[in-house]
Write an enzyme that holds these catalytic residues in place. Structure first.
Site, PDB file in Angstrom:
ATOM      1  N   HIS A   1       0.814  -1.218   0.000  1.00 39.69           N
ATOM      2  CA  HIS A   1       0.000   0.000   0.000  1.00 39.69           C
ATOM      3  C   HIS A   1       0.845   1.264   0.000  1.00 39.69           C
ATOM      4  O   HIS A   1       0.332   2.348   0.284  1.00 39.69           O
ATOM      5  CB  HIS A   1      -0.942  -0.003   1.214  1.00 39.69           C
ATOM      6  CG  HIS A   1      -1.895  -1.167   1.206  1.00 39.69           C
ATOM      7  ND1 HIS A   1      -2.473  -1.660   2.353  1.00 39.69           N
ATOM      8  CD2 HIS A   1      -2.336  -1.955   0.191  1.00 39.69           C
ATOM      9  CE1 HIS A   1      -3.260  -2.684   2.042  1.00 39.69           C
ATOM     10  NE2 HIS A   1      -3.181  -2.883   0.744  1.00 39.69           N
TER      11      HIS A   1
ATOM     12  N   GLY B   1      -0.873  -9.945  12.422  1.00 38.83           N
ATOM     13  CA  GLY B   1      -1.384  -8.628  12.797  1.00 38.83           C
ATOM     14  C   GLY B   1      -2.223  -7.946  11.738  1.00 38.83           C
ATOM     15  O   GLY B   1      -2.110  -6.741  11.529  1.00 38.83           O
TER      16      GLY B   1
HETATM   17  C1  BV8 Z   1      -8.553  -2.499  -5.047  1.00 37.14           C
HETATM   18  C2  BV8 Z   1      -3.175   2.686   2.615  1.00 37.14           C
HETATM   19  C3  BV8 Z   1      -9.337  -2.633  -7.271  1.00 37.14           C
HETATM   20  C4  BV8 Z   1      -3.665   4.016   2.965  1.00 37.14           C
HETATM   21  C5  BV8 Z   1      -4.968   1.024   2.774  1.00 37.14           C
HETATM   22  C6  BV8 Z   1     -15.802  -5.893  -0.912  1.00 37.14           C
HETATM   23  C7  BV8 Z   1     -15.187  -7.134  -0.850  1.00 37.14           C
HETATM   24  C8  BV8 Z   1     -13.840  -7.284  -1.168  1.00 37.14           C
HETATM   25  C9  BV8 Z   1     -13.078  -6.168  -1.547  1.00 37.14           C
HETATM   26  C10 BV8 Z   1     -13.708  -4.946  -1.594  1.00 37.14           C
HETATM   27  C11 BV8 Z   1     -15.042  -4.793  -1.282  1.00 37.14           C
HETATM   28  N1  BV8 Z   1     -15.357  -3.483  -1.431  1.00 37.14           N
HETATM   29  C12 BV8 Z   1     -14.257  -2.813  -1.803  1.00 37.14           C
HETATM   30  C13 BV8 Z   1     -13.261  -3.691  -1.928  1.00 37.14           C
HETATM   31  C14 BV8 Z   1     -11.914  -3.405  -2.323  1.00 37.14           C
HETATM   32  C15 BV8 Z   1     -11.169  -2.740  -1.180  1.00 37.14           C
HETATM   33  C16 BV8 Z   1     -11.343  -3.476   0.124  1.00 37.14           C
HETATM   34  O1  BV8 Z   1     -10.740  -4.518   0.332  1.00 37.14           O
HETATM   35  N2  BV8 Z   1     -12.178  -2.894   1.013  1.00 37.14           N
HETATM   36  C17 BV8 Z   1     -12.399  -3.518   2.307  1.00 37.14           C
HETATM   37  C18 BV8 Z   1     -12.605  -2.433   3.358  1.00 37.14           C
HETATM   38  C19 BV8 Z   1     -13.610  -4.446   2.184  1.00 37.14           C
HETATM   39  N3  BV8 Z   1      -9.780  -2.807  -1.572  1.00 37.14           N
HETATM   40  C20 BV8 Z   1      -9.276  -1.818  -2.324  1.00 37.14           C
HETATM   41  O2  BV8 Z   1      -9.892  -0.833  -2.656  1.00 37.14           O
HETATM   42  C21 BV8 Z   1      -7.855  -2.043  -2.818  1.00 37.14           C
HETATM   43  N4  BV8 Z   1      -7.829  -1.774  -4.217  1.00 37.14           N
HETATM   44  O3  BV8 Z   1      -9.231  -3.449  -4.738  1.00 37.14           O
HETATM   45  O4  BV8 Z   1      -8.481  -2.017  -6.320  1.00 37.14           O
HETATM   46  C22 BV8 Z   1      -9.030  -1.943  -8.540  1.00 37.14           C
HETATM   47  C23 BV8 Z   1      -8.451  -2.672  -9.567  1.00 37.14           C
HETATM   48  C24 BV8 Z   1      -8.206  -2.034 -10.777  1.00 37.14           C
HETATM   49  C25 BV8 Z   1      -8.521  -0.686 -10.933  1.00 37.14           C
HETATM   50  C26 BV8 Z   1      -9.075   0.046  -9.874  1.00 37.14           C
HETATM   51  C27 BV8 Z   1      -9.346  -0.584  -8.663  1.00 37.14           C
HETATM   52  C28 BV8 Z   1      -6.909  -1.062  -2.136  1.00 37.14           C
HETATM   53  C29 BV8 Z   1      -6.815  -1.404  -0.673  1.00 37.14           C
HETATM   54  C30 BV8 Z   1      -5.737  -0.516  -0.035  1.00 37.14           C
HETATM   55  C31 BV8 Z   1      -6.388   0.497   0.861  1.00 37.14           C
HETATM   56  N5  BV8 Z   1      -5.322   1.236   1.540  1.00 37.14           N
HETATM   57  N6  BV8 Z   1      -3.978   1.711   3.348  1.00 37.14           N
HETATM   58  C32 BV8 Z   1      -3.316   4.363   4.386  1.00 37.14           C
HETATM   59  O5  BV8 Z   1      -2.732   3.528   5.124  1.00 37.14           O
HETATM   60  O6  BV8 Z   1      -3.632   5.503   4.750  1.00 37.14           O
HETATM   61  S1  BV8 Z   1      -5.716  -0.213   3.633  1.00 37.14           S
HETATM   62  C33 BV8 Z   1      -5.480  -0.076   5.315  1.00 37.14           C
HETATM   63  O7  BV8 Z   1      -6.079  -1.247   5.858  1.00 37.14           O
HETATM   64  C34 BV8 Z   1      -4.028  -0.145   5.763  1.00 37.14           C
HETATM   65  O8  BV8 Z   1      -3.097  -0.331   4.734  1.00 37.14           O
HETATM   66  C35 BV8 Z   1      -4.014  -1.390   6.627  1.00 37.14           C
HETATM   67  O9  BV8 Z   1      -2.805  -2.013   6.621  1.00 37.14           O
HETATM   68  C36 BV8 Z   1      -5.023  -2.173   5.908  1.00 37.14           C
HETATM   69  C37 BV8 Z   1      -5.513  -3.417   6.541  1.00 37.14           C
HETATM   70  O10 BV8 Z   1      -5.750  -3.150   7.894  1.00 37.14           O
HETATM   71  P1  BV8 Z   1      -4.859  -4.002   8.936  1.00 37.14           P
HETATM   72  O11 BV8 Z   1      -3.426  -3.806   8.584  1.00 37.14           O
HETATM   73  O12 BV8 Z   1      -5.359  -5.393   8.989  1.00 37.14           O
HETATM   74  O13 BV8 Z   1      -5.121  -3.230  10.285  1.00 37.14           O
HETATM   75  P2  BV8 Z   1      -6.423  -3.334  11.208  1.00 37.14           P
HETATM   76  O14 BV8 Z   1      -6.360  -2.180  12.159  1.00 37.14           O
HETATM   77  O15 BV8 Z   1      -7.627  -3.550  10.369  1.00 37.14           O
HETATM   78  O16 BV8 Z   1      -6.199  -4.698  12.021  1.00 37.14           O
HETATM   79  C38 BV8 Z   1      -5.126  -4.807  12.916  1.00 37.14           C
HETATM   80  C39 BV8 Z   1      -5.093  -6.261  13.336  1.00 37.14           C
HETATM   81  O17 BV8 Z   1      -3.966  -6.452  14.169  1.00 37.14           O
HETATM   82  C40 BV8 Z   1      -6.315  -6.662  14.136  1.00 37.14           C
HETATM   83  O18 BV8 Z   1      -6.742  -7.948  13.700  1.00 37.14           O
HETATM   84  C41 BV8 Z   1      -5.776  -6.775  15.579  1.00 37.14           C
HETATM   85  O19 BV8 Z   1      -6.412  -7.812  16.316  1.00 37.14           O
HETATM   86  C42 BV8 Z   1      -4.353  -7.151  15.330  1.00 37.14           C
HETATM   87  N7  BV8 Z   1      -3.414  -6.742  16.371  1.00 37.14           N
HETATM   88  C43 BV8 Z   1      -3.435  -5.599  17.124  1.00 37.14           C
HETATM   89  N8  BV8 Z   1      -2.355  -5.590  17.947  1.00 37.14           N
HETATM   90  C44 BV8 Z   1      -1.649  -6.726  17.678  1.00 37.14           C
HETATM   91  C45 BV8 Z   1      -2.323  -7.460  16.687  1.00 37.14           C
HETATM   92  N9  BV8 Z   1      -1.880  -8.638  16.210  1.00 37.14           N
HETATM   93  C46 BV8 Z   1      -0.735  -9.117  16.743  1.00 37.14           C
HETATM   94  N10 BV8 Z   1      -0.026  -8.469  17.687  1.00 37.14           N
HETATM   95  C47 BV8 Z   1      -0.453  -7.284  18.187  1.00 37.14           C
HETATM   96  N11 BV8 Z   1       0.272  -6.663  19.134  1.00 37.14           N
END
Ligand code: BV8
Ligand code: ZN
Length: 246
Positions: free
Chosen positions: A119, A191
């Site tokens: 990303h 994570g």
């Molecule tokens: C694309 C950059 C197509 C910006 C980010 C419906 C179904 C499937 C997909 C989609 C859908 N609707 C839309 C989509 C597509 C969409 C998507 O997946 N949406 C989701 C919300 C459903 N995806 C996209 O749009 C991607 N692009 O599909 O393009 C396309 C193709 C051709 C032409 C045009 C388009 C782009 C996705 C990228 C988005 N950008 N970030 C920024 O950072 O500002 S995503 C953002 O979420 C971050 O990058 C982050 O890394 C990412 C995922 O989150 P996590 O890293 O998992 O973090 P989170 O807080 O959620 O979870 C933390 C976890 O850690 C938890 O589980 C917690 O329990 C755990 N944890 C906490 N502490 C610890 C721990 N684990 C271990 N140890 C600890 N100490």
């Protein structure tokens, strides 16, 4: 938990190709706010409200204030023991791929080899209008950034964070590298809430190709039911313990 740790350690020891996918959870112990945890909110906005081109189009200053705030937070954070173990494995193991969704660059600062930043990086900017010279990302580590919204030094137009927003395609070579890395013996997802695609699909791709799959997370995720072992614990604790068992 020790039983599953031993099983996973045996698999990693015997593996030729090891791939590790990380999400915001690996940086939590370093003090970087996760996206969906209770500390993931900023001024009551959700990431999905701001990490989208439409939000930047509508209010570039607000989006830049969010990124400037995050950059400020991240600037004070250091890689933790989890990042260090992964960096060491990437150095010593000939076929170890690291794929991260994080934009904090803590894996970079830990010296991780063969790293794919799916990303992008919060420390890099590109020209919003993709002008000739501004289309290639440039690094700007100033905290705070000063004038917001940031400007493109080439054309004077708006600059944007060089990250992939929701609805934006990932860079082709990054996506290819990540997909290629799913052809592995062990795939470890660490994570991540396993919600964001295409990153969340990688563990399933690896499983389909016969990889032994494992998850390290504090909680259940949509991936937990699909992996061979799901280890509940902090990455900054579990990864060093795994490393000791190797
Ligand atoms: C694309 C950059 C197509 C910006 C980010 C419906 C179904 C499937 C997909 C989609 C859908 N609707 C839309 C989509 C597509 C969409 C998507 O997946 N949406 C989701 C919300 C459903 N995806 C996209 O749009 C991607 N692009 O599909 O393009 C396309 C193709 C051709 C032409 C045009 C388009 C782009 C996705 C990228 C988005 N950008 N970030 C920024 O950072 O500002 S995503 C953002 O979420 C971050 O990058 C982050 O890394 C990412 C995922 O989150 P996590 O890293 O998992 O973090 P989170 O807080 O959620 O979870 C933390 C976890 O850690 C938890 O589980 C917690 O329990 C755990 N944890 C906490 N502490 C610890 C721990 N684990 C271990 N140890 C600890 N100490
Ligand atoms: Zn420009």
């Amino acid at each position: 938990m020790d039983e599953t740790l031993t099983i996973l350690a045996d698999r990693i020891r015997a593996a030729r190709r090891l791939t590790i996918l990380t999400g915001a959870g690996i940086s939590a112990a370093s003090g970087v706010p996760t996206f969906r945890g209770q500390d993931g909110l900023w001024r009551q906005y959700r990431p999905e409200d701001l990490a989208i081109p439409e939000a930047f189009e509508r209010n570039p200053r607000l989006v830049w204030e969010w990124y400037d705030w995050r950059r400020g937070k991240i600037a004070g954070c250091r890689p933790n023991a989890g990042h260090q173990v992964i960096a060491a494995w990437s150095e010593t193991r000939p076929e170890c791929s690291v794929v991260t969704q994080n934009v904090d660059d803590l894996h970079v600062r830990a010296g991780t080899r063969n790293l794919t930043r799916l990303h992008g990086s919060i420390w890099e900017l590109t020209c919003w209008d993709r002008c000739a010279k501004g289309a290639a990302a440039w690094r700007d580590e100033r905290v705070p950034l000063g004038e917001l919204p940031a400007r493109c030094p080439q054309c004077g137009g708006l600059a944007r964070p060089a990250v992939v927003w929701f609805g934006e395609a990932l860079r082709g070579d990054d996506l290819r590298a990540a997909l290629e890395s799913t052809a592995c013996d062990v795939f470890l997802t660490v994570g991540t809430s396993a919600i964001v695609y295409p990153a969340a699909g990688l563990v399933h791709d690896a499983r389909r190709q016969g990889a032994f799959t494992a998850e390290i997370n504090l909680e259940e995720t949509p991936a937990s039911g699909a992996v061979d072992v799901a280890i509940h614990g902090g990455a900054e604790v579990i990864l060093p313990r795994l490393d000791e068992l190797l």
